[in-house]
Design a protein around this motif. Structure first.
Motif, PDB file in Angstrom:
ATOM      1  N   LYS A  99       0.831  -1.207   0.000  1.00 18.11           N
ATOM      2  CA  LYS A  99       0.000   0.000   0.000  1.00 18.11           C
ATOM      3  C   LYS A  99       0.868   1.260   0.000  1.00 18.11           C
ATOM      4  O   LYS A  99       0.541   2.244  -0.672  1.00 18.11           O
ATOM      5  CB  LYS A  99      -0.950  -0.011   1.198  1.00 18.11           C
ATOM      6  N   VAL A 100       1.943   1.237   0.774  1.00 10.21           N
ATOM      7  CA  VAL A 100       2.857   2.391   0.799  1.00 10.21           C
ATOM      8  C   VAL A 100       3.417   2.619  -0.603  1.00 10.21           C
ATOM      9  O   VAL A 100       3.435   3.745  -1.102  1.00 10.21           O
ATOM     10  CB  VAL A 100       3.991   2.188   1.825  1.00 10.21           C
ATOM     11  N   TYR A 126       2.261   4.358   9.939  1.00  8.40           N
ATOM     12  CA  TYR A 126       1.563   3.762  11.087  1.00  8.40           C
ATOM     13  C   TYR A 126       0.061   3.743  10.858  1.00  8.40           C
ATOM     14  O   TYR A 126      -0.624   2.776  11.188  1.00  8.40           O
ATOM     15  CB  TYR A 126       1.860   4.533  12.377  1.00  8.40           C
ATOM     16  N   ARG A 127      -0.468   4.799  10.281  1.00  6.59           N
ATOM     17  CA  ARG A 127      -1.906   4.862  10.013  1.00  6.59           C
ATOM     18  C   ARG A 127      -2.289   3.759   9.019  1.00  6.59           C
ATOM     19  O   ARG A 127      -3.303   3.080   9.194  1.00  6.59           O
ATOM     20  CB  ARG A 127      -2.261   6.243   9.439  1.00  6.59           C
ATOM     21  N   ILE A 128      -1.491   3.574   7.977  1.00  7.32           N
ATOM     22  CA  ILE A 128      -1.737   2.497   7.009  1.00  7.32           C
ATOM     23  C   ILE A 128      -1.670   1.144   7.710  1.00  7.32           C
ATOM     24  O   ILE A 128      -2.498   0.257   7.472  1.00  7.32           O
ATOM     25  CB  ILE A 128      -0.730   2.558   5.837  1.00  7.32           C
ATOM     26  N   THR A 129      -0.694   0.987   8.602  1.00  7.43           N
ATOM     27  CA  THR A 129      -0.528  -0.275   9.329  1.00  7.43           C
ATOM     28  C   THR A 129      -1.752  -0.561  10.190  1.00  7.43           C
ATOM     29  O   THR A 129      -2.297  -1.674  10.165  1.00  7.43           O
ATOM     30  CB  THR A 129       0.738  -0.224  10.206  1.00  7.43           C
ATOM     31  N   VAL A 130      -2.176   0.424  10.958  1.00  4.53           N
ATOM     32  CA  VAL A 130      -3.345   0.247  11.824  1.00  4.53           C
ATOM     33  C   VAL A 130      -4.566  -0.121  10.983  1.00  4.53           C
ATOM     34  O   VAL A 130      -5.283  -1.072  11.297  1.00  4.53           O
ATOM     35  CB  VAL A 130      -3.604   1.530  12.656  1.00  4.53           C
ATOM     36  N   ASN A 131      -4.792   0.603   9.895  1.00  5.69           N
ATOM     37  CA  ASN A 131      -5.948   0.314   9.041  1.00  5.69           C
ATOM     38  C   ASN A 131      -5.869  -1.076   8.424  1.00  5.69           C
ATOM     39  O   ASN A 131      -6.868  -1.793   8.333  1.00  5.69           O
ATOM     40  CB  ASN A 131      -6.089   1.377   7.955  1.00  5.69           C
ATOM     41  N   THR A 132      -4.688  -1.470   7.971  1.00  4.96           N
ATOM     42  CA  THR A 132      -4.499  -2.796   7.373  1.00  4.96           C
ATOM     43  C   THR A 132      -4.777  -3.890   8.400  1.00  4.96           C
ATOM     44  O   THR A 132      -5.471  -4.875   8.099  1.00  4.96           O
ATOM     45  CB  THR A 132      -3.062  -2.937   6.819  1.00  4.96           C
ATOM     46  N   CYS A 133      -4.263  -3.719   9.608  1.00  8.33           N
ATOM     47  CA  CYS A 133      -4.471  -4.721  10.656  1.00  8.33           C
ATOM     48  C   CYS A 133      -5.930  -4.791  11.085  1.00  8.33           C
ATOM     49  O   CYS A 133      -6.469  -5.878  11.290  1.00  8.33           O
ATOM     50  CB  CYS A 133      -3.568  -4.421  11.850  1.00  8.33           C
ATOM     51  N   LEU A 134      -6.567  -3.634  11.208  1.00  9.25           N
ATOM     52  CA  LEU A 134      -7.987  -3.631  11.599  1.00  9.25           C
ATOM     53  C   LEU A 134      -8.856  -4.286  10.528  1.00  9.25           C
ATOM     54  O   LEU A 134      -9.787  -5.036  10.860  1.00  9.25           O
ATOM     55  CB  LEU A 134      -8.466  -2.204  11.862  1.00  9.25           C
TER      56      LEU A 134
END
Length: 159
Positions: free
Chosen positions: A41-42, A60-68
């Protein structure tokens, strides 16, 4: 763009991987898959990064969204029972036992609490956590304190 991406990847991969670990209860393989998804995504959206925040905050925002997103999809699948997790934890050494127990306790937290504590464990300043989560700095400060109390109680009492 590939040199720029390579530098970003090298600088942020370990942090992204550790954050993903917190969402998947310490499952290394799954965390690596999620981290890979994050960096895809990055790569796809790097040219759209508007520099309104630091690149780290954006990742970090992409990571949080991906994990959620993964967790929402994964809820449809069968999850391990606490008995199975407890059996696995008992087979580990004492240090691994406490780490595993901490992940189980983190997994029990509400979604927002989990995001906050995982970012704290990454060493992010509370002001940056506030920016990532959209809460006030004061709210984050209070939440971190309460989350730490919950985790201490959970780890002390066992799973």
């Amino acid at each position: 763009m590939s040199k720029k991406f390579t530098k970003i990847y090298q600088k942020h991969y370990d942090k992204v991987h550790r954050l993903c670990l917190g969402y998947v209860n310490g499952d290394q393989a799954l965390a690596k898959d999620l981290a890979q998804d994050v960096f895809i995504k990055v790569w796809e959206h790097l040219d759209q990064f508007q520099q309104k925040s630091s690149i780290g905050t954006w990742i970090y925002r992409i990571t949080v969204n991906t994990c959620l997103l993964f967790i929402r999809k994964d809820k449809k699948k069968k999850q391990l029972s606490f008995t199975e997790i407890q059996d696995e934890v008992q087979e580990e050494t004492n240090d691994q036992n406490r780490v595993k127990q901490m992940y189980v306790c983190i997994h029990k937290l509400k979604q927002t609490e989990r995001i906050i504590i995982l970012l704290v464990l990454e060493g992010l300043p509370q002001k940056e956590i506030a920016e990532i989560t959209g809460h006030s700095h004061e709210n984050i400060r209070v939440r971190v304190h309460r989350i730490k109390e919950k985790l201490t109680k959970c780890v002390s009492n066992g799973i």
